[in-house]
Write a protein that holds these residues in place. Structure first.
Motif, PDB file in Angstrom:
ATOM      1  N   LEU A 638       0.842  -1.209   0.000  1.00  0.00           N
ATOM      2  CA  LEU A 638       0.000   0.000   0.000  1.00  0.00           C
ATOM      3  C   LEU A 638       0.865   1.242   0.000  1.00  0.00           C
ATOM      4  O   LEU A 638       0.563   2.223  -0.709  1.00  0.00           O
ATOM      5  CB  LEU A 638      -0.914  -0.008   1.241  1.00  0.00           C
ATOM      6  CG  LEU A 638      -1.889   1.175   1.384  1.00  0.00           C
ATOM      7  CD1 LEU A 638      -2.824   1.255   0.191  1.00  0.00           C
ATOM      8  CD2 LEU A 638      -2.688   1.051   2.684  1.00  0.00           C
ATOM      9  N   TYR A 639       1.948   1.194   0.773  1.00  0.00           N
ATOM     10  CA  TYR A 639       2.841   2.348   0.811  1.00  0.00           C
ATOM     11  C   TYR A 639       3.424   2.621  -0.563  1.00  0.00           C
ATOM     12  O   TYR A 639       3.404   3.767  -1.048  1.00  0.00           O
ATOM     13  CB  TYR A 639       3.966   2.131   1.829  1.00  0.00           C
ATOM     14  CG  TYR A 639       5.018   3.219   1.769  1.00  0.00           C
ATOM     15  CD1 TYR A 639       4.838   4.430   2.446  1.00  0.00           C
ATOM     16  CD2 TYR A 639       6.188   3.032   1.013  1.00  0.00           C
ATOM     17  CE1 TYR A 639       5.806   5.425   2.373  1.00  0.00           C
ATOM     18  CE2 TYR A 639       7.143   4.039   0.936  1.00  0.00           C
ATOM     19  CZ  TYR A 639       6.938   5.228   1.624  1.00  0.00           C
ATOM     20  OH  TYR A 639       7.888   6.222   1.542  1.00  0.00           O
ATOM     21  N   GLU A 640       3.978   1.587  -1.179  1.00  0.00           N
ATOM     22  CA  GLU A 640       4.623   1.776  -2.475  1.00  0.00           C
ATOM     23  C   GLU A 640       3.598   2.193  -3.531  1.00  0.00           C
ATOM     24  O   GLU A 640       3.922   2.956  -4.457  1.00  0.00           O
ATOM     25  CB  GLU A 640       5.343   0.487  -2.884  1.00  0.00           C
ATOM     26  CG  GLU A 640       6.544   0.168  -1.982  1.00  0.00           C
ATOM     27  CD  GLU A 640       7.253  -1.119  -2.394  1.00  0.00           C
ATOM     28  OE1 GLU A 640       6.681  -1.874  -3.211  1.00  0.00           O
ATOM     29  OE2 GLU A 640       8.372  -1.350  -1.902  1.00  0.00           O
ATOM     30  N   ASN A 641       2.337   1.748  -3.362  1.00  0.00           N
ATOM     31  CA  ASN A 641       1.297   2.088  -4.334  1.00  0.00           C
ATOM     32  C   ASN A 641       0.834   3.545  -4.186  1.00  0.00           C
ATOM     33  O   ASN A 641       0.629   4.247  -5.180  1.00  0.00           O
ATOM     34  CB  ASN A 641       0.110   1.143  -4.175  1.00  0.00           C
ATOM     35  CG  ASN A 641      -0.982   1.411  -5.194  1.00  0.00           C
ATOM     36  OD1 ASN A 641      -0.802   1.184  -6.386  1.00  0.00           O
ATOM     37  ND2 ASN A 641      -2.126   1.925  -4.723  1.00  0.00           N
ATOM     38  N   GLU A 642       0.652   3.993  -2.936  1.00  0.00           N
ATOM     39  CA  GLU A 642       0.094   5.332  -2.741  1.00  0.00           C
ATOM     40  C   GLU A 642       1.171   6.402  -2.669  1.00  0.00           C
ATOM     41  O   GLU A 642       0.961   7.524  -3.145  1.00  0.00           O
ATOM     42  CB  GLU A 642      -0.764   5.363  -1.464  1.00  0.00           C
ATOM     43  CG  GLU A 642      -2.051   4.544  -1.594  1.00  0.00           C
ATOM     44  CD  GLU A 642      -3.056   4.867  -0.509  1.00  0.00           C
ATOM     45  OE1 GLU A 642      -2.697   5.604   0.438  1.00  0.00           O
ATOM     46  OE2 GLU A 642      -4.205   4.406  -0.606  1.00  0.00           O
ATOM     47  N   ILE A 643       2.331   6.064  -2.066  1.00  0.00           N
ATOM     48  CA  ILE A 643       3.388   7.077  -1.929  1.00  0.00           C
ATOM     49  C   ILE A 643       4.216   7.167  -3.204  1.00  0.00           C
ATOM     50  O   ILE A 643       4.714   8.236  -3.569  1.00  0.00           O
ATOM     51  CB  ILE A 643       4.286   6.760  -0.720  1.00  0.00           C
ATOM     52  CG1 ILE A 643       3.439   6.631   0.560  1.00  0.00           C
ATOM     53  CG2 ILE A 643       5.362   7.833  -0.520  1.00  0.00           C
ATOM     54  CD1 ILE A 643       2.635   7.848   0.905  1.00  0.00           C
ATOM     55  N   GLY A 644       4.374   6.013  -3.882  1.00  0.00           N
ATOM     56  CA  GLY A 644       5.108   6.013  -5.150  1.00  0.00           C
ATOM     57  C   GLY A 644       6.602   5.847  -4.997  1.00  0.00           C
ATOM     58  O   GLY A 644       7.353   6.236  -5.896  1.00  0.00           O
ATOM     59  N   SER A 645       7.064   5.308  -3.889  1.00  0.00           N
ATOM     60  CA  SER A 645       8.506   5.047  -3.696  1.00  0.00           C
ATOM     61  C   SER A 645       8.669   3.707  -2.987  1.00  0.00           C
ATOM     62  O   SER A 645       7.705   3.147  -2.470  1.00  0.00           O
ATOM     63  CB  SER A 645       9.159   6.177  -2.875  1.00  0.00           C
ATOM     64  OG  SER A 645       8.564   6.255  -1.606  1.00  0.00           O
ATOM     65  N   LYS A 646       9.912   3.204  -2.978  1.00  0.00           N
ATOM     66  CA  LYS A 646      10.185   1.908  -2.372  1.00  0.00           C
ATOM     67  C   LYS A 646      10.128   2.003  -0.852  1.00  0.00           C
ATOM     68  O   LYS A 646      10.635   2.947  -0.265  1.00  0.00           O
ATOM     69  CB  LYS A 646      11.554   1.387  -2.791  1.00  0.00           C
ATOM     70  CG  LYS A 646      11.669   1.065  -4.278  1.00  0.00           C
ATOM     71  CD  LYS A 646      10.758  -0.104  -4.653  1.00  0.00           C
ATOM     72  CE  LYS A 646      10.962  -0.508  -6.107  1.00  0.00           C
ATOM     73  NZ  LYS A 646      10.073  -1.660  -6.455  1.00  0.00           N
TER      74      LYS A 646
END
Length: 742
Positions: A638-646
C-alpha cells in the motif's frame, strides 16, 4: 333788551317734526363704502326753553357697509374723522382759534360775555328716543386681524330698542337678530345699561356652520372642519370681559373633522349636547351638568412612517415673547372644570396601522356608558362605566375610577376584553411574532392603578386554541422561538393562561405604557424558551441535559447512556403533543477525521492483503502493527502504491539516522520502527474531505431518529432531520437537538 329777554324768555316749541336722509352714498377712491337708502327721525318734539328733545322713532333700513378690519382697526374709521382732529391740523386750528377769538373780542366785546354762560344758562339738554329701529342692514367685513382676509357678512341685521335717555337714567331694552354668512342665526333680547356698562341678555345661536371658523384654526391645528352646526341658548350677564357669566345649553350637531396630514376622517358625531352649562369668568369656573354624545366616532391611524394622525395635529408655534405672555396668562386664568356626567351612546372608534404589511385595522363599536362627576376642584375620583364590542362580537368593558383633571392624575381602572378573534391581529403577529394566526381567541383582564404618578398593574391573559399559520418574512419579527413558547405554555386543552404584573414611573422620560406591558410579556416568554430542555428535564425527572446525544469518534451508534436520555425525551414529547424535535448531526474535525482515516487505512489494508473484513483485527495502531505476515506485506504494498517510492528507502533512512546517532538496533527493533513509519506515512496520506464528515454527521442524526421511531415508537412526523452535509456543524462529535412546535 337784555332786561326784556330775562322777563320774556324766548320760547320755541315744535311737534310732529320729521327729518329724513335718503339715498346717501359714501365712496373712497371709487370704492363704495356705505350706502344708506333711508335714515329718518319721526314725530320730533322740541322745547327750547325746557331744553328737551324727544323723538318718537329713529328708523333706518337697508344700510350696506363694506369694510376691512385689521390690527389698525376698521379701515372706514379714519375716513370719517375730520382733518382738524389730526395733531397738526388740531394745532393749526387752535392757533387760528386763538387769533380769531382775539379779533372777535376787539370788535365785539359783548359777545365774549355771551360765550361764557352763567350757571343759569348752563343747564343740560335732555333727549329721549322712544324707539330705535334698524332693518335689513347688510354689513360686509373682510377680517385680517386673526386670519387672512376672511369674509364675513352680517345680513340681514335687525335691531329694535325701547326708550333711550341721553342721561342714561335707565337701561335700554333691545331686540337684535342677525344672520351670519347665511349660515347661522343669532338672536338676542334683554337690556343694556350704558351708564353701568353692563348687559343682561337672552341669546340664541342656531345652525351656525362651524366650517366658517376653519381659517382661525388652520394656523394652530392640522384639521379641516368639513361639517358641523353649533347651537347655543342661554342668558349672558356681563359688566366687562373679565366679569362674564353665562348659563344655558349648547350643542354641536353633525360634526365631521378630517386631519389634513393623512386626509382621513378624524372625529365625527351625530350630536354632542352640553346641558346646564355655566361659565363664571371672574371665578374661572366652568360647570356642565351633562355632556352627551350620540354616535361619536374617532379614528386613530398609524402611517407607513409610523407617525400618527393624532401626533401631528398641533402646529408648533413660535416661542416668542408674546406667546410666552399668553401662556403665562393662560396658566393664571386656568379654568376650574366640573362635569356632572360624560355619556356615550352608539359610539365607535377605528384603529388602523398602515406601517404593517398587510395593514391592520380594528374597530370598537356599540360604545355605551358614562363617566360621572369629573372635577378639577375635587379630590374625589369620577366613576367610569363603559362597554362596547370589538369588531361587533367581542365584548369589552371599562370600569373604575379616574381623576384626570387634577394636578396629579389618579386612576383605578379595570379593562376587560373577552373572546377577541386573534385572526384580526394578523398584521401584528406577522410583523412582530413572525407568524400569521389561523385560529385563536384572546381574553384580557387588565387592572391598573395610578397614584402619585406611580403605575401598578396586573394583567391576566388567556389565549384559547391558538393556531399559528404561515411564517412571515418580517425583518421586525422577534428572535424568540414563538412556536416553541406556545407549545411549552399551552396545556393539553389548548389554553395558555398567563399572569403579568407591571409597574412604571410616569415621571421617568423612558416611561411607555405599551413598553412596560411588552417587557412583562417578553420576560414570561423568555423564561419559557431560554432553556426548554432544562424545563423538560425538570418536569420528567432527568438530571442530564437532553439537548444533545454524544457519539464516539468516527461513530454513529447510540450508546446505552445516550439511549436513556432519548427515553426521557420521548416521554416529554408524548406529554407535549405540539412539540417537535429537530436533529442536526455534528462532528469534531480532528478526532472524527483521524478515526475516519484509520478506518479508510484498515479497509485498504484488507483489500491489499486480501483479508476478509471479519478477520481483520478490531483495533490497528502504529505501535502494535504486525511486522510480518499478510498485514505487513499489505502495508508495504500500500505504501509503495500510494506514496510512489520503495518501502526499503524508509528502512535505509532509519538505519542511517541510527548510525548518525550511534544507536545500535537489532533486526527486530529496526523492523518495528520501519512498520511504524510506514503506517504513519500511509495514514497521513489518507484524505478525509468535508463530504465524508458531512456524511458522518448525517448518519448520527439518522441514528437518533431511528432510535426514537423504531425503538421508542415516537411518531416520525414529529422528528425533523436538518441538513448536516452543508455547513456541517463542527462543535463536537454529537447530534444536536432543538425543540420546535407544529
Amino acid at each position: 333788551m337784555s332786561e326784556a329777554s330775562v322777563e320774556h324768555p324766548f320760547i320755541l316749541t315744535t311737534s310732529q317734526g320729521q327729518f329724513a336722509l335718503k339715498d346717501i352714498l359714501f365712496t373712497h377712491e371709487n370704492r363704495p363704502l356705505i350706502s344708506l337708502p333711508l335714515f329718518a327721525a319721526e314725530d320730533i318734539t322740541l322745547d327750547l326753553s325746557q331744553q328737551q328733545l324727544q323723538i318718537s322713532r329713529i328708523y333706518s333700513e337697508k344700510l350696506t357697509l363694506d369694510g376691512h378690519v385689521s390690527a389698525a382697526g376698521l379701515d372706514l374709521a379714519p375716513l370719517f374723522i375730520p382733518n382738524f382732529i389730526s395733531t397738526e391740523t388740531k394745532e393749526a386750528a387752535d392757533t387760528q382759534k386763538t387769533e380769531t377769538n382775539t379779533t372777535t373780542s376787539t370788535a365785539a366785546p359783548k359777545l365774549a360775555a355771551l360765550d361764557e354762560p352763567s350757571v343759569e344758562t348752563a343747564s343740560t339738554w335732555s333727549a329721549i328716543i322712544d324707539k330705535l329701529e334698524l332693518k335689513e342692514f347688510d354689513i360686509k367685513l373682510t377680517e385680517n386681524l386673526a386670519s387672512d382676509n376672511t369674509q364675513w357678512q352680517i345680513s340681514p341685521l335687525n335691531l329694535t330698542t325701547g326708550k333711550i335717555y341721553s342721561d342714561l337714567r335707565s337701561p335700554v331694552q333691545y331686540q337684535l337678530d342677525l344672520a351670519i354668512n347665511s349660515a347661522g342665526q343669532f338672536n338676542a333680547s334683554g337690556e343694556l345699561d350704558l351708564k353701568q356698562q353692563s348687559i343682561e341678555s337672552k341669546i340664541s345661536l342656531e345652525d351656525f356652520s362651524l366650517p366658517q371658523l376653519q381659517a382661525y384654526l388652520a394656523p394652530y391645528l392640522n384639521i379641516q372642519l368639513e361639517q358641523g352646526r353649533l347651537d347655543v341658548h342661554g342668558v349672558v350677564k356681563a359688566s366687562s370681559v373679565d366679569d362674564l357669566v353665562f348659563s344655558g345649553d349648547a350643542a354641536i350637531n353633525e360634526l365631521f373633522v378630517k386631519d389634513t396630514i393623512q386626509n382621513k376622517a378624524l372625529l365625527k358625531w351625530q350630536s354632542m349636547t352640553l346641558s346646564q352649562l355655566n361659565l363664571n369668568q371672574s371665578k374661572h369656573l366652568l360647570s356642565i351638568d351633562a355632556i352627551d354624545f350620540v354616535k361619536p366616532y374617532s379614528r386613530l391611524i398609524i402611517a407607513e412612517d409610523k407617525t400618527t394622525n393624532i401626533g401631528g395635529l398641533v402646529i408648533e408655534q413660535a416661542n416668542d415673547e408674546a406667546n410666552q405672555e399668553k401662556l403665562v396668562k393662560s396658566e393664571q386664568d386656568k379654568l376650574q372644570i366640573v362635569i356632572g356626567k360624560l355619556g356615550f351612546t352608539q359610539g365607535s372608534t377605528f384603529f388602523a396601522d398602515n406601517s404593517l404589511t398587510p395593514n391592520f385595522a380594528a374597530s370598537i363599536e356599540q360604545l355605551e356608558g358614562q363617566v360621572s362627576q369629573l372635577s378639577s376642584t375635587s379630590t374625589s375620583p369620577a366613576k367610569v362605566d363603559i362597554k362596547g364590542k370589538i369588531d361587533k362580537y367581542a365584548p369589552v368593558t371599562l370600569n373604575g375610577e379616574i381623576n384626570p383633571l387634577v394636578e396629579m392624575p389618579y386612576l383605578d381602572l379595570a379593562l376587560k376584553f373577552a373572546n377577541v378573534e386573534l385572526t384580526s391581529v394578523n398584521p401584528y403577529s406577522g410583523t412582530y411574532a413572525g407568524y400569521y394566526i389561523d385560529k385563536g381567541q384572546l381574553s384580557l383582564d387588565l387592572n391598573y392603578q395610578l397614584e402619585e404618578n406611580k403605575l401598578q398593574g396586573s394583567n391576566h391573559m388567556v389565549v384559547d386554541q391558538l393556531t399559528l399559520g404561515e411564517r412571515s418574512d418580517s425583518s421586525l419579527a422577534t428572535s424568540l422561538p414563538v412556536t416553541l413558547a406556545i407549545a411549552l405554555l399551552q396545556d393539553r386543552h389548548g389554553v395558555i393562561d398567563l399572569g403579568l404584573d407591571v409597574s412604571g414611573d410616569l415621571d421617568s422620560p423612558e416611561f411607555s405604557f405599551g413598553g412596560i406591558i411588552l417587557t412583562a410579556f417578553t420576560n414570561v416568554i423568555t423564561k419559557a424558551v431560554t432553556a426548554p430542555f432544562s424545563l423538560l428535564s425538570g418536569i420528567f425527572g432527568d438530571s442530564d441535559a437532553l439537548d444533545s446525544i454524544a457519539f464516539g469518534s468516527g461513530l454513529a451508534e447510540i450508546s446505552d447512556s445516550e439511549a436513556d436520555k432519548l427515553e426521557t425525551l420521548t416521554k416529554a414529547l408524548t406529554e407535549r403533543p405540539k412539540l417537535t424535535l429537530s436533529v442536526e448531526g455534528a462532528i469534531d474535525p480532528i478526532s472524527d477525521s483521524q478515526e475516519l482515516k484509520m478506518r479508510m487505512l484498515t479497509e485498504k489494508l484488507a483489500q491489499f492483503g486480501k483479508i476478509a473484513p471479519d478477520v481483520m483485527p478490531r483495533k490497528l495502531s502504529a505501535s502494535q502493527f504486525p511486522t510480518q505476515g499478510p498485514l505487513s506485506d499489505a502495508l508495504i504494498s500500500l505504501y509503495e502504491n500510494e506514496i510512489g517510492s520503495k518501502a526499503d528507502e524508509i528502512k535505509a533512512q532509519i538505519m542511517a539516522k541510527n548510525e548518525q546517532e550511534e544507536t545500535l538496533l537489532d533486526d527486530e527493533e529496526l523492523n518495528i520502527q520501519w512498520h511504524i513509519a510506514l503506517y504513519n506515512l500511509v495514514l497521513n496520506h489518507q484524505e478525509v474531505d468535508e463530504l465524508m464528515l458531512g456524511d458522518l454527521a448525517t448518519e448520527r442524526a439518522l441514528a437518533v431518529k431511528a432510535h426514537l421511531v423504531d425503538i421508542n415508537k415516537l411518531e416520525p412526523s414529529r422528528i425533523f432531520l436538518l441538513d448536516s452535509r452543508i455547513d456541517t456543524n463542527q462543535g463536537a462529535q454529537e447530534a444536536i437537538l432543538t425543540l420546535g412546535a407544529e
